[in-house]
Design a protein around this motif. Sequence first.
Motif, mmCIF file in Angstrom:
data_model
loop_
_atom_site.group_PDB
_atom_site.id
_atom_site.type_symbol
_atom_site.label_atom_id
_atom_site.label_comp_id
_atom_site.label_asym_id
_atom_site.label_seq_id
_atom_site.Cartn_x
_atom_site.Cartn_y
_atom_site.Cartn_z
ATOM 1 N N LEU A 7 0.829 -1.200 0.000
ATOM 2 C CA LEU A 7 0.000 0.000 0.000
ATOM 3 C C LEU A 7 0.868 1.257 0.000
ATOM 4 O O LEU A 7 0.544 2.238 -0.682
ATOM 5 N N THR A 32 -9.706 -3.790 -1.166
ATOM 6 C CA THR A 32 -8.801 -2.909 -0.413
ATOM 7 C C THR A 32 -9.606 -1.889 0.376
ATOM 8 O O THR A 32 -9.411 -1.705 1.586
ATOM 9 N N MET A 59 -3.796 -4.461 -4.040
ATOM 10 C CA MET A 59 -4.246 -3.078 -3.901
ATOM 11 C C MET A 59 -4.977 -2.704 -5.185
ATOM 12 O O MET A 59 -4.415 -2.802 -6.274
#
Length: 228
Positions: A7, A32, A59
């Motif tokens: 992230l 996410t 992500m």
Amino acid sequence: TSHFQLLQAGAQLMERLREADLLQAWVVANSTMVHLLRYGGTSSPRLPSGYREGRTYDMDIYVHTHRWLDLLTAIVELGKELGLRCGWQPGWGERELLCLSRNTGGEVEIFLAQASIVPHLAAPSRCLARHPESLDDCAANASIVLPCPSDPLAFVRQVHDETRSFDVASCLPLNIKTEQESYWDWEQTAITEEDVRFLWGASLQLHAMGFASMAPYFSQCQQHPHAS
């Protein structure tokens, strides 16, 4: 730990693209976003019943840009600097690209936002992503703040086919049991009423800290067995 690092790398990549005037806005989305809205972290805690929701390892990002082709070119070199191997993948749509992390093995999936959802990126909400070993710590070195859609529920309903019920209003964990021709069949996870109260408390805490959460959507969790 590795997902938190993914992230961080994905966020840094997006900000470098923005600084290069290659995108106007970006938000995290899909699983996410759901984890961040529900838990404020990259992993789910063990609930009072002992149940723990499955983790997300990738992500998902939606971007708004008028320079998609330029972005596709620039992201290759910018990604390398962050340990990401980025590019379009054979078989993918022309408005999608993938970045593979050499450090974590995770994937950053990037989608060009269609015009109908661009307003959700213009004034994003703030999602908290705490390190999995620091879920009670909001210090700068233990968390990052990521942009989420301004209205997560409306965003998901526009992006995904409503008949498949991938609805962020499922603020209580649901598992996909079977996929049939025109809809998803959901099954109840092993959560209890005590777990529901725990999740509600977690959402209220995020809301009180000024972060996006599932709190506004609990009243809309009609499809979950614990909705009542």
